[in-house]
Design a protein around this motif. Sequence first.
Motif, PDB file in Angstrom:
ATOM      1  N   SER A   1      -1.221  -1.095  10.459  1.00 49.00           N
ATOM      2  CA  SER A   1      -1.584  -2.276   9.673  1.00 49.00           C
ATOM      3  C   SER A   1      -2.307  -1.879   8.391  1.00 49.00           C
ATOM      4  O   SER A   1      -2.117  -2.504   7.345  1.00 49.00           O
ATOM      5  CB  SER A   1      -2.460  -3.218  10.505  1.00 49.00           C
ATOM      6  OG  SER A   1      -3.752  -2.680  10.714  1.00 49.00           O
ATOM      7  N   ILE A   2      -3.144  -0.837   8.441  1.00 52.85           N
ATOM      8  CA  ILE A   2      -3.819  -0.364   7.237  1.00 52.85           C
ATOM      9  C   ILE A   2      -2.864   0.452   6.366  1.00 52.85           C
ATOM     10  O   ILE A   2      -2.840   0.312   5.137  1.00 52.85           O
ATOM     11  CB  ILE A   2      -5.055   0.474   7.597  1.00 52.85           C
ATOM     12  CG1 ILE A   2      -6.078  -0.372   8.360  1.00 52.85           C
ATOM     13  CG2 ILE A   2      -5.699   1.066   6.347  1.00 52.85           C
ATOM     14  CD1 ILE A   2      -6.634  -1.527   7.572  1.00 52.85           C
ATOM     15  N   ASP A   3      -2.070   1.291   6.992  1.00 54.23           N
ATOM     16  CA  ASP A   3      -1.146   2.139   6.233  1.00 54.23           C
ATOM     17  C   ASP A   3      -0.174   1.308   5.412  1.00 54.23           C
ATOM     18  O   ASP A   3       0.174   1.670   4.278  1.00 54.23           O
ATOM     19  CB  ASP A   3      -0.376   3.051   7.193  1.00 54.23           C
ATOM     20  CG  ASP A   3       0.456   4.088   6.462  1.00 54.23           C
ATOM     21  OD1 ASP A   3      -0.128   5.026   5.895  1.00 54.23           O
ATOM     22  OD2 ASP A   3       1.698   3.941   6.452  1.00 54.23           O
ATOM     23  N   ARG A   4       0.264   0.181   5.955  1.00 56.48           N
ATOM     24  CA  ARG A   4       1.208  -0.677   5.231  1.00 56.48           C
ATOM     25  C   ARG A   4       0.603  -1.255   3.960  1.00 56.48           C
ATOM     26  O   ARG A   4       1.323  -1.626   3.036  1.00 56.48           O
ATOM     27  CB  ARG A   4       1.691  -1.816   6.135  1.00 56.48           C
ATOM     28  CG  ARG A   4       2.728  -1.404   7.169  1.00 56.48           C
ATOM     29  CD  ARG A   4       3.395  -2.638   7.771  1.00 56.48           C
ATOM     30  NE  ARG A   4       2.436  -3.479   8.473  1.00 56.48           N
ATOM     31  CZ  ARG A   4       2.180  -3.396   9.777  1.00 56.48           C
ATOM     32  NH1 ARG A   4       2.814  -2.490  10.516  1.00 56.48           N
ATOM     33  NH2 ARG A   4       1.311  -4.207  10.342  1.00 56.48           N
ATOM     34  N   LEU A   5      -0.724  -1.360   3.925  1.00 55.02           N
ATOM     35  CA  LEU A   5      -1.393  -1.947   2.773  1.00 55.02           C
ATOM     36  C   LEU A   5      -1.614  -0.952   1.634  1.00 55.02           C
ATOM     37  O   LEU A   5      -1.910  -1.360   0.507  1.00 55.02           O
ATOM     38  CB  LEU A   5      -2.751  -2.517   3.199  1.00 55.02           C
ATOM     39  CG  LEU A   5      -2.730  -3.656   4.232  1.00 55.02           C
ATOM     40  CD1 LEU A   5      -4.146  -3.990   4.661  1.00 55.02           C
ATOM     41  CD2 LEU A   5      -2.034  -4.886   3.674  1.00 55.02           C
ATOM     42  N   LEU A   6      -1.481   0.338   1.912  1.00 55.79           N
ATOM     43  CA  LEU A   6      -1.759   1.338   0.888  1.00 55.79           C
ATOM     44  C   LEU A   6      -0.693   1.291  -0.205  1.00 55.79           C
ATOM     45  O   LEU A   6       0.502   1.225   0.084  1.00 55.79           O
ATOM     46  CB  LEU A   6      -1.795   2.739   1.524  1.00 55.79           C
ATOM     47  CG  LEU A   6      -2.909   2.963   2.549  1.00 55.79           C
ATOM     48  CD1 LEU A   6      -2.761   4.344   3.189  1.00 55.79           C
ATOM     49  CD2 LEU A   6      -4.281   2.816   1.902  1.00 55.79           C
ATOM     50  N   PRO A   7      -1.088   1.336  -1.463  1.00 53.24           N
ATOM     51  CA  PRO A   7      -0.114   1.239  -2.569  1.00 53.24           C
ATOM     52  C   PRO A   7       0.750   2.493  -2.670  1.00 53.24           C
ATOM     53  O   PRO A   7       0.260   3.610  -2.528  1.00 53.24           O
ATOM     54  CB  PRO A   7      -0.999   1.070  -3.808  1.00 53.24           C
ATOM     55  CG  PRO A   7      -2.305   1.692  -3.421  1.00 53.24           C
ATOM     56  CD  PRO A   7      -2.470   1.435  -1.953  1.00 53.24           C
ATOM     57  N   ARG A   8       2.030   2.286  -2.947  1.00 54.91           N
ATOM     58  CA  ARG A   8       2.979   3.384  -3.085  1.00 54.91           C
ATOM     59  C   ARG A   8       3.854   3.142  -4.314  1.00 54.91           C
ATOM     60  O   ARG A   8       3.999   2.004  -4.761  1.00 54.91           O
ATOM     61  CB  ARG A   8       3.854   3.515  -1.828  1.00 54.91           C
ATOM     62  CG  ARG A   8       3.108   4.026  -0.600  1.00 54.91           C
ATOM     63  CD  ARG A   8       3.979   3.962   0.659  1.00 54.91           C
ATOM     64  NE  ARG A   8       3.427   4.728   1.742  1.00 54.91           N
ATOM     65  CZ  ARG A   8       2.482   4.308   2.580  1.00 54.91           C
ATOM     66  NH1 ARG A   8       1.982   3.087   2.446  1.00 54.91           N
ATOM     67  NH2 ARG A   8       2.027   5.094   3.545  1.00 54.91           N
ATOM     68  N   ASP A   9       4.423   4.229  -4.827  1.00 54.77           N
ATOM     69  CA  ASP A   9       5.319   4.084  -5.967  1.00 54.77           C
ATOM     70  C   ASP A   9       6.719   3.728  -5.490  1.00 54.77           C
ATOM     71  O   ASP A   9       6.947   3.498  -4.289  1.00 54.77           O
ATOM     72  CB  ASP A   9       5.321   5.351  -6.833  1.00 54.77           C
ATOM     73  CG  ASP A   9       5.827   6.582  -6.089  1.00 54.77           C
ATOM     74  OD1 ASP A   9       6.512   6.424  -5.034  1.00 54.77           O
ATOM     75  OD2 ASP A   9       5.567   7.713  -6.555  1.00 54.77           O
ATOM     76  N   ALA A  10       7.668   3.685  -6.417  1.00 50.88           N
ATOM     77  CA  ALA A  10       9.030   3.271  -6.086  1.00 50.88           C
ATOM     78  C   ALA A  10       9.692   4.195  -5.079  1.00 50.88           C
ATOM     79  O   ALA A  10      10.611   3.793  -4.359  1.00 50.88           O
ATOM     80  CB  ALA A  10       9.881   3.196  -7.359  1.00 50.88           C
ATOM     81  N   GLU A  11       9.227   5.433  -5.009  1.00 50.98           N
ATOM     82  CA  GLU A  11       9.801   6.393  -4.072  1.00 50.98           C
ATOM     83  C   GLU A  11       9.032   6.456  -2.758  1.00 50.98           C
ATOM     84  O   GLU A  11       9.324   7.295  -1.908  1.00 50.98           O
ATOM     85  CB  GLU A  11       9.838   7.781  -4.716  1.00 50.98           C
ATOM     86  CG  GLU A  11      10.723   7.840  -5.967  1.00 50.98           C
ATOM     87  CD  GLU A  11      10.694   9.210  -6.607  1.00 50.98           C
ATOM     88  OE1 GLU A  11       9.879  10.055  -6.162  1.00 50.98           O
ATOM     89  OE2 GLU A  11      11.479   9.432  -7.541  1.00 50.98           O
ATOM     90  N   GLY A  12       8.052   5.596  -2.601  1.00 51.39           N
ATOM     91  CA  GLY A  12       7.285   5.544  -1.360  1.00 51.39           C
ATOM     92  C   GLY A  12       6.120   6.508  -1.309  1.00 51.39           C
ATOM     93  O   GLY A  12       5.467   6.643  -0.273  1.00 51.39           O
ATOM     94  N   LYS A  13       5.820   7.181  -2.420  1.00 56.46           N
ATOM     95  CA  LYS A  13       4.716   8.130  -2.450  1.00 56.46           C
ATOM     96  C   LYS A  13       3.402   7.385  -2.656  1.00 56.46           C
ATOM     97  O   LYS A  13       3.300   6.480  -3.479  1.00 56.46           O
ATOM     98  CB  LYS A  13       4.914   9.135  -3.584  1.00 56.46           C
ATOM     99  CG  LYS A  13       3.843  10.207  -3.644  1.00 56.46           C
ATOM    100  CD  LYS A  13       4.122  11.190  -4.779  1.00 56.46           C
ATOM    101  CE  LYS A  13       3.039  12.248  -4.861  1.00 56.46           C
ATOM    102  NZ  LYS A  13       3.299  13.212  -5.972  1.00 56.46           N
TER     103      LYS A  13
END
Length: 409
Positions: free
Chosen positions: A230-242
């Motif tokens: 649930s926390i990991d899903r909230l972390l911002p990522r770029d278009a490639e998922g990084k």
Amino acid sequence: MPILLGRRHLLRAGLGAAALPGLRSLAFADQGGADQRGAPLLVLVNLRGGMDGLHALSPADDADFVDQRAESLRNPSAGPQAGLRLDASATVDFRLHREAAPLAEIWQDRRMAIWPAAGVPQATRSHFEAQAMMGLGQGLRAERGGGTGWLAAWAAGAAPAGADVAALSAQGGLAPELMGGQHSLAIAGLGDGLSSPGGAFGDAMLEALYRRGHGPAAAAGQEALAGLRSIDRLLPRDAEGKLLAYAPAAGVDYGPGREFGRALAVVAQTAKLNPALIAATADLGGWDTHEAQPGRFADRMRVLARGLGAFDADMAGLPRRWTVLVASEFGRRLRSNRSNGTDHGRAGVILAFGRGFGLGRRFGDWPGLTPDALDEGVDLRVATDYRAVFRTVIADLAPGAPPPPFARS
């Protein structure tokens, strides 16, 4: 009922603690996605080791204080070691340590309260006993092992319905104040995310392992996985998922706060991502200054003040009330020792500050340092039970929430 996982239980279940970041000592309930923008946030900062409150906040013009200590162990009113005047009392010239400028600024902004002589009500000079009493919210000597931390119990009762992770310990394991509670998670860092080391494959393996398992280890594993996701899903990522690095508010730099600053950055980022976070802890150790105190203490005060100053600026735009509560297990003796340090004492300093803070510039009782006012003739007397301080701070932060479940004797 919360389920606690220790290393031994994980190994019995076939999973080392390192396989899931933050899994040790976790307890999770059902996760939800309700918007709780109005939930207040309490951040408890533990200064482990017994901070010398008389060096952090000195009664600079007190004749007994000046007589008992070298100038290097107090904050005088003049000279290169001069402290920062607070104008907190009409009769005593209280001075913050010269490295505490960010804290003095918050005081001058009328967003801080200070209790200069607070602590546990029963006499002890044991780190273990004092920390156990404060962690469990007890006044009497705490039992060894077991028990639920007072902050965990309070967060469980005050957390919004359908909360995600409601309590966070910004370190490798849960702080004692959060042990035994629900909705609690230990996160030492967010830079690498909270997925399992094996990626999607490892995640699937762990899911299968716990889904087929039975007993408390399997149940806790399933709940921990859900909470971490649930926390990991909230972390911002770029278009490639990084994962993208955390970007605090403009002009905020946690670097001068070193390890403490990094922990506070984790709290700030999680609070911004998860509006249901209601409690968090961060530790700063190194306060057991029996020898060579002047330089060591100045370093710790610099780290503490810079870290808290960065956090205060970073959280200024959070759309809900928040309070930071800073305490140590005890203070240190009035008289300095022959090693240019101080030994374990009794009362210490507790301070609190925040946004939407209703206790601004409150200053607690001061018993004085005359010989007849000292505890056993050597220590600053505890004028305020730490539990009374914590109750006052929490009542100001969350007046509609249940009070913390402290023992009253």
